[in-house]
Design an enzyme around this catalytic site. Sequence first.
Site, PDB file in Angstrom:
ATOM      1  N   GLY A 119      50.751 -34.704   0.516  1.00 45.46           N
ATOM      2  CA  GLY A 119      50.948 -36.080   0.960  1.00 45.46           C
ATOM      3  C   GLY A 119      52.266 -36.701   0.504  1.00 45.46           C
ATOM      4  O   GLY A 119      52.771 -37.641   1.123  1.00 45.46           O
ATOM      5  N   GLU A 120      52.845 -36.167  -0.568  1.00 47.26           N
ATOM      6  CA  GLU A 120      54.082 -36.748  -1.092  1.00 47.26           C
ATOM      7  C   GLU A 120      55.263 -36.350  -0.220  1.00 47.26           C
ATOM      8  O   GLU A 120      55.373 -35.212   0.222  1.00 47.26           O
ATOM      9  CB  GLU A 120      54.316 -36.269  -2.531  1.00 47.26           C
ATOM     10  CG  GLU A 120      53.196 -36.650  -3.489  1.00 47.26           C
ATOM     11  CD  GLU A 120      53.408 -36.044  -4.870  1.00 47.26           C
ATOM     12  OE1 GLU A 120      54.588 -35.842  -5.236  1.00 47.26           O
ATOM     13  OE2 GLU A 120      52.408 -35.767  -5.557  1.00 47.26           O
ATOM     14  N   SER A 121      56.168 -37.308  -0.015  1.00 42.09           N
ATOM     15  CA  SER A 121      57.294 -37.065   0.891  1.00 42.09           C
ATOM     16  C   SER A 121      58.212 -35.965   0.376  1.00 42.09           C
ATOM     17  O   SER A 121      58.734 -35.165   1.163  1.00 42.09           O
ATOM     18  CB  SER A 121      58.093 -38.359   1.088  1.00 42.09           C
ATOM     19  OG  SER A 121      58.571 -38.835  -0.171  1.00 42.09           O
ATOM     20  N   ILE A 132      56.601 -32.716   1.143  1.00 41.96           N
ATOM     21  CA  ILE A 132      56.686 -32.456   2.579  1.00 41.96           C
ATOM     22  C   ILE A 132      58.093 -31.975   2.939  1.00 41.96           C
ATOM     23  O   ILE A 132      58.262 -31.033   3.719  1.00 41.96           O
ATOM     24  CB  ILE A 132      56.341 -33.737   3.373  1.00 41.96           C
ATOM     25  CG1 ILE A 132      54.868 -34.105   3.165  1.00 41.96           C
ATOM     26  CG2 ILE A 132      56.641 -33.552   4.850  1.00 41.96           C
ATOM     27  CD1 ILE A 132      54.472 -35.421   3.797  1.00 41.96           C
TER      28      ILE A 132
END
Length: 1462
Positions: A666-668, A671
């Site tokens: 979920g963390e940018s 990603i």
Amino acid sequence: MGRLRLQSSIKAIEEEPEDCEITSSSEAALACMINSEIGAVLAVMRRNVRWGGRYVSGDDQLEHSLIQSLKALRRQIFSWQNQWQSVNPALYLQPFLDVIRSDETGAPITGVALSSVYKILTFDVLDLNTVNVEDAMHLVVDAVTSCRFEVTDPASEEVVLMKILQVLLACMKSKASVMLSNQHVCTIVNTCFRVVHQAGTKGELLQRIARHTMHELVRCIFSHLPNVDNTERSLVKGGSSSKNEVARFDNDYSFSSKSENGGRTSEYDGLPSSGVFNSTSSSSLVSGMMDETTVGTDIGKDTVPYDLHLLTEPYGIPCMVEIFHFLCSLLNVVEHVGMGPRANSIPRANSISFDEDVPLFALGLINSAIQLGGPAIRNHPRLLSLVQDELFRNLMQFGLSMSPLILSMVCSIVLNLYQHLRTELKLQLEAFFSCVILRLAQSRYGASYQQQEVTMEALVDFCRQKTFMAEMFANLDCDITCGNVFEDLANLLSKSAFPVNSPLSSMHILALDGLIAVIQGMAERIGNGSINSDPPPVKLEEYMPFWMVKCENYGDPDHWVPFVRKRKYIKRRLMIGADHFNRDPKKGLEFLQGTHLLPEKLDPQSVACFFRYTAGLDKNLVGDFLGNHDEFCVQVLHEFAGTFDFQDMNLDTALRLFLETFRLPGESQKIQRVLEAFAERYYEQSSQILANKDVAFVLSYSLIMLNTDQHNAQVKKKMTEEDFIRNNRDINGGNDLPREFLSELYDSICKNEIRTMPEQGAGFAEMTPSRWIDLMHKSKKTSPYIVADSRAYLDHDMFAIMSGPTIAAISVVFDYAEHEDVYQTCIDGFLAVAKISACHHLEDVLDDLVVSLCKFTTLLNPSSVEEPVLAFGDDAKARMATVTVFTIANRYGDFIRTGWRNILDCILRLHKLGLLPARVASDAADDSEMSSEPGQGKLLTNSLSSAHMQSIGTPRRSSGLMGRFSQLLSLDTEEPRSQPTEQQLAAHQRTLQTIQKCHIDSIFTESKFLLADSLLQLAQALIWAAGRPQKGNSSPEDEDTAVFCLELLIAITLNNRDRIGLLWQGVYEHISNIVQSTVVACALVEKAVFGLLRICQRLLPYKENLADELLRSLQLVLKLDARVADQYCEQITQEVSRLVKANATHIRSQMGWRTIASLLSITARHSDASEPGFDALSFVMSDGAHLSPANFIHCIEAARQFAESRLGQTDRSLRAVDLMAGSVACLRRWAQDARDAMAEVEAIKLSQDIGEMWLKLVQGLRKVCLDQREEVRNHALVSLQMCLTGVDEIHLPHGLWSQCFEMVIFTMLDDLADIAQGNSQTQKEYRNIEGTLVLALKLLIKVFLHLLQELSQLSSFCKLWRNVIGRMEKYIKLKVKRSEKLQELVPELLKNTLLVMKTKGVLVPTSTLGGDSIWEQTWLHVNKMFPSLQAEVFPQGSETIQSNPGDSGRTPVSNETASLNE
């Protein structure tokens, strides 16, 4: 006038009554036939007004050209009678073809002309030898496919269409059909399909005939595929073709009908109003199939269009490829009616019939093509590519159809593909079973009952292919990149066979059939060799990359079998590692390092491959690991991305595949790292449009955002296509990406969400387009398909996986079943399971099977039925289960372990019910005995089993089944019973037959062939079933059971004499428990004692190393309770007697003989047993036949017991004394043998032993000399004298004689003297004791004189001589009746003794200076008794002593006196 006929496998209506098929080949007949056809056409034409008059053209009146040509042909035909092969067929075909092509003719005329052409084609005049036959065939096809006619009425129109089909099919079936070009074959198929298409609005008959013709055409064309071997000519060398030229084929060879006024109607030109097909090209074979764009899209980039010139060559692969491609394209209609991957969602109500009709037709044609093309398809890459990709993709979609008909056809096609092409379809088959079969066969995925049933039927069909499951296991279950299809299918069958809270249904039986088909396939492979019953365990000694494991030769079982077993081991370990990883990632990796699947020092590639190829990993954990900023994790991420093949793949498809393998964090930042790795890999392999990897990254990120935007319910304002394109401007190295490219990506994401949270453990996945593309990529790299043969290479591993659920499933169905055919199916399954378990040494499985089966016999159930025998006879299931249990026990007993207990429970129940054949156990032993000892075995057995083993306790209720049966038939006088009914008699008869089929006795008679472990378990089960004997009274039923078990135990002991060491300890302990816990005589202790004796009798000759143990066991008899022993003493003695007589030579140890002698000694005190006991002792001792140093002392002691026994007649005591006395001869013989054969040291040792034995002998005789019976004691004295005087050859040590005199002779004399002086009662008991005293005294003197020389050498001789004189003095003083005999005897004996001593020089006078003290001592004592005796013996010696009484002479006298007083 027409009638329905079957011609060339096609139904058609003929107007002519003549037979269409003419078998005569004569030219005259052909001319007549053509002539009659011309007449028929002309006749029909004349019926029309248009053709009846004349046409005026200028000044001349001429007939129409069609009529002229027919008449011209009529004038010529009879001139060709002898040269038809050389006549150009166009000459006699053209007039008819002109009529067919003419747009002026009506349907009846066209129909007759078509019939004429059909007759000519079927007359076989056209063959490969006919001149210009190729042109003629082309003319026919061209004419028929461009047929024109006026429509007068619907019926006649249908007739013409049917005749068109008829002629086209005849063309393809003609001998000259091989001359047809690819183009013409395609045209024929195209035309037939158009008729099929148009028939939808016509009559039912035309529809059926059109479809049938299409099938026949496809069959005819593809039947030639196996004969085509030149594939190179099928492919384009230059790669160019003219699309425009090819496109016109559709127009040139299309056909239409017209209205009477000549105006065309749209009905036959365009599309039907129903709108089944969306364009002309989709239903136009030639134009569609030759369109480069279409072909390229459908087949893929490897597809190469055909050169135009190939279409004009004789037909072969090119037309087959195009026809097959066309058939596959018919299935693409699914995309237009919503039958996508989620086909089992609710379909449109009005599309059901459509959904079924077209696909069913296409699938049927495809099935025919595959059936006939068969394995040859793999030789032609383009055909194979169509099957692998387009066909299978459509099959996967239609497999999820709601229509059972479509599903059934799809399954049939896949079965055919499996049969012929499975080596080329490994991953496709896996996908089909995972995404179709395994999904539809379970109701939890929403499949209807019909779908489940069709799927199950298909699966069962696959299971009936002998090698199917083995190949699934080898290729898929043992491949780390594939699913466990075999395991899933086996579990599916097992679960589907379980009737859960419902009655048995056809579905359950179907699943059972599949399960048993798999099991029976394994069972059949057992006899084909190459069975490793216990394959060596796989071990990884050191690390090697598990994804790199390769096989040197996939065709050689010696290579691929260990290879797949190793891969399966790796796969299992990876699954265990995944389980550990899901709980604790660090421990999971450590576990895999410990099993050598990961290196000791982790490297990024190995961890990446673990993530990539291991099923069951928690995708959240994998995503977190890959997104981690740690350097090692980043390296793993890039290696992980490197395992994907994105070659020529759309970006969204690649991204979907990548994100399916883990959950995107979920963390940018995470990603970003993940997408960077993805973009780098994607750009490496698919860089056609993208300028650099950054473009791939930006676009990937944009797609993720678009996906969230479009499919997140919280986003209200959705991004439009324009927004998406605008957001991605100038990203391609400062330029824009093609708009079409971005639009395609936008549409794909909008229609099909990228799931960033993939489902875990959701069962069997759906086949999405992206997954299919990935599958096609993988299929190019996957390991070769392993083809299994009929040998059982992997059956051990497979059966170990499925055995438990299989037994449970068959058992449940058997429990629920109510029909005998289902019973039999289950029984077949049970027997197959037993065979496999035994073959592969899976003892636990066989035990489970036996336990399960025993429950169905009803024999273990508490008996709540009044007549259990009748109930058993009426219960077919119980009877079948019983026969099966004992069949397994007899066939596969080697591998039964704990299951023997259940089997014995059944046997005991049958025994209690009186259903066993009489004397099962005894007969088992008797058989063995007869075979081993034919001379005397049966007699011995009879004596044991009939005379001495009769039960004293409660008798059995019946003696076997016939006894039970007779009880039923008899009438009880006290309680009258009605005659049994026919049903009862029939039930008993069935029971009898069942028990006979069981062959229960064979279990025990054949136990000698059982493996050691199984035999031991059987014996332990018998001991367990018998129960531990309890002191006190037990119920008759318990005792009966214990007796029966003991019989069986003894039977298997006797049948396994070569392995007695294995059984003996348990048997002995069991018998010992019985003997020591029994206080009253009963059948059980009787069986135990006599069984023990019987075992010893039978086994002693064969097991000399166990002789001591066997004989020691007989000491149990000595431990019997006195009351019990007394009751059985005679029988025991008889058996011991037989034992001794049969095995005397085999008993060599002292311990063994001690036991035998103890048993025989006891019998001396038992009136009934003493005679056989003495008989056995006589057998051993008579003539020393079986006497040996080992048994001498024990036999002497036993003989003494018999000699002293007052039971029986005195004669036996005398014979016992004789046996004792006669044994001296053995001592003499042994002494002589020792001197002759042994070394000096050994001889001395044996001489000492012989001396001890002799001493025991004379001591025994001494005791008998004190017997109350005069005859016995006198005889014993005589025998003792013989034993004392007859041992000169033995050379006994001199010191032994002094012991003998002290312990034997003097003691005996003293004892006799005491008896003689006893009270009056003693005097009465010992009659004529004085005679015995005389004999005893004579014995003393005779022995003394006999041994005088040796005795005189002893240092203790003086003392011995004093004792001799002392005993004589004692005896002369005895007060007994008739003592005068002693008074007379003693002086005489003394005188004789002195004379002999004088003669021998032992007694000599001494001088005055001193001498031997014996002289002084002798006369000192003799003169007290008989003063005158010295003068008689030594008349001069006495004077000498008296005349020299000096001091020197008196000194020794005083010394001797001192010694006497000591």
